[in-house]
Design an enzyme around this catalytic site. Structure first.
Site, PDB file in Angstrom:
ATOM      1  N   LYS A   1      51.002 -32.076  -8.905  1.00  0.00           N
ATOM      2  CA  LYS A   1      51.328 -33.446  -8.385  1.00  0.00           C
ATOM      3  C   LYS A   1      50.523 -34.051  -7.506  1.00  0.00           C
ATOM      4  CE  LYS A   1      54.524 -33.334  -4.456  1.00  0.00           C
ATOM      5  NZ  LYS A   1      55.593 -33.163  -3.720  1.00  0.00           N
TER       6      LYS A   1
ATOM      7  N   CYS B   1      57.363 -23.093  -7.185  1.00  0.00           N
ATOM      8  CA  CYS B   1      58.967 -22.783  -6.838  1.00  0.00           C
ATOM      9  C   CYS B   1      59.769 -23.076  -7.715  1.00  0.00           C
ATOM     10  CB  CYS B   1      59.167 -23.204  -5.398  1.00  0.00           C
ATOM     11  SG  CYS B   1      57.905 -22.524  -4.290  1.00  0.00           S
TER      12      CYS B   1
END
Ligand code: NAD
Ligand code: UGA
Length: 455
Positions: free
Chosen positions: A335, A272
């Site tokens: 992540k 995003c």
């Protein structure tokens, strides 16, 4: 409110609808997706995405008041409220390619809703969309040919992957944008009543539709900008002897700034941040706001620079050649605590290392299948191993690209002993104890810190 439909069973649609079902046992929640494999996985209780705590939430309500289906049309006919959480990637073709949002999935959904809805239906935009998309949705829905009456609300989602369930259970805020009319306010209240089952009223913010749509893009742009700002500082630190973690702590202690999102790294990834900033850039350009567009675009440019800079530092440290050297890449997910690799910095880093003719061995506790798919075209220079010790065996360097907790806890003496010497470690996440690893014998290059080298 007795029946809610979520369209799109991805990272947002699946967890967000599951949390609604958990807290609203009196509401029947159905989630529909065009991808039957995804639907089958969700329905089996083994979701197609990894998210800590998700299985427990599913366990509490799957089959009770939470159901997954590929029968979009039937599900629309039965729903009083429809959340749309379909993907809105960056457009890869035609006008606005590389920047604008690709709204084809979203528009197809609007048309399907129009065809199959029966009674009064509240349509909730949960996907991240360009400002004034709700207007386009209204034009389609109000354009005639349907049997139902519609209200359109914007209710953007702020969850982060890896912490999605905690974010949904305890949101900083729930944002609901609606029309500034009596009818619009009633629709907002209906949605606010759903969230009121578990979210304190002071955390439910209501705005007009355009503010809600823009707030989502702006929030992601602000978060990404903080990461690019600290990454810009990290470059100065490496050359001047400052330590970016100390600088971040000093900056973040100022209450006006705060400590979150000041971790320097190899660059931000995820589906995003880049997409939403480029979407904002495109919006600014369309409105003739070129200076504003350039300002936000620089956040993405700095991020690309940071990824390039990481590989350049590796190249220079390792005597300006990586050809035929084995590099163990620790982490491919964008992540920790997710198997998602969308826009992961590891993709660019691995491709640049391969372009230098290095042999890259990728390891990751969750994202190895995705890594294999992503690098399927990369040729014989890339290999994969679930075991980080095997990945590092005979390697000239380790590159830590994802902040997985398990990489903190590895036996670095053992790793070092099995590597080619001199052994290098490039820490793209400031994850390891650089001084300790230096004492073991590694040449340590951590982001935003001068090198700790024996050479
Ligand atoms: P995703 O790709 O994981 O899921 C989207 C799902 O929609 C897919 O399963 C796809 O098959 C389905 N879909 C597409 N077209 C459809 C149609 N016509 N009918 C039914 N299903 C359809 O995407 P995501 O990560 O969940 O993101 C969805 C939206 O939420 C995007 O706009 C994104 O920007 C936004 N968002 C994402 C996150 C995140 O952390 N991933 C957080 C906040 C907001
Ligand atoms: C982000 C936002 O945090 C969510 O609020 C938002 O809903 C979501 O985007 C979205 O719209 O999709 P997400 O991308 O899942 O969530 O994860 P983040 O925790 O924001 O991390 C994004 C990237 O920035 C990761 O690559 C992470 O490693 C990096 N990052 C983050 C840093 O390098 N430093 C930091 O201090 C924080």
């Amino acid at each position: 409110m007795k029946s809610i439909l979520g369209i799109g069973a991805g990272y947002v649609g699946g967890p967000s609808m599951a949390v609604i079902a958990k807290h609203c046992p009196g509401i029947r929640v159905v989630v529909a997706d065009i991808n039957p494999h995804r639907v089958a996985a969700w329905q089996s209780g083994e979701p197609p995405i990894y998210e800590p705590g998700l299985k427990d939430v599913l366990g509490a309500c799957l089959g009770r008041n939470l159901h997954f289906t590929a029968d979009l049309e039937g599900a629309i006919a039965d729903a009083e409220m429809i959340f749309v959480s379909v993907n809105t990637p960056t457009k890869s073709f035609g006008r606005g390619a590389g920047k604008a949002a690709d709204l084809q999935y979203w528009e197809k959904t609007a048309r399907t809703i129009l065809r199959h809805a029966r009674g009064p239906t509240i349509v909730v935009e949960k996907s991240t969309l360009p400002v004034r998309t709700a207007e386009a949705m209204e034009r389609i829905l109000f354009g005639g040919g349907g049997r139902a009456e519609f209200d359109v609300l914007s209710n953007p989602e702020f969850l982060a992957e890896g912490t999605a369930i905690a974010d949904l259970e305890h949101p900083d805020r729930v944002l609901i944008g609606g029309a500034e009319t009596a009818r619009g306010r009633a629709a907002i209240q209906t949605l606010a009543d759903v969230y009121a089952h578990w979210v304190p009223p002071e955390r439910i913010l209501t705005t007009n539709v355009w503010s809600a749509e823009l707030s989502k893009l702006a929030a992601n742009a602000f978060l990404a900008q903080r990461v690019s700002s600290i990454n810009a500082v990290s470059a100065i630190c490496e050359l001047t002897g400052a330590n970016v973690m100390e600088v971040a702590r000093a900056i973040g202690s100022d209450r006006r700034i705060g400590p979150s999102f000041l971790k320097a790294g190899v660059g931000f990834g995820g589906s995003c941040f880049q997409k939403d900033i480029l979407n904002l850039v495109y919006l600014c350009e369309r409105h003739g706001l070129d200076d504003v567009a350039r300002y936000w675009e620089s956040v993405v440019e700095l991020n690309n620079y940071q990824k390039r800079r990481f590989v350049e530092r590796m190249l220079h440290a390792m005597f300006n050649t990586l050809a035929d050297k084995r590099i163990a890449v620790f982490g491919f997910a964008f992540k920790a605590d997710t198997g998602d690799i969308r826009e992961s910095p590891a993709i660019q880093v691995c491709r640049e290392l391969l372009a230098e003719q290095a042999h890259v061995c990728v390891t990751d506790p969750r994202a190895l299948p995705e890594a294999r798919r992503e690098l399927a075209d990369a040729g014989p220079g890339v290999s994969f191993d679930e075991d980080p010790y095997e990945a590092a065996r005979g390697a000239h360097a380790i590159a830590v690209l994802t902040d997985w907790q398990e990489y903190r806890e590895l036996d670095y003496e053992r790793l070092h002993a099995a590597m080619a010497q001199p052994a290098f470690l490039f820490d793209g996440r400031n994850l390891v104890d650089a001084e300790r690893l230096h004492a073991i014998g590694f040449n340590v290059y951590a982001i935003g810190r001068p090198a700790l080298s024996h050479l």
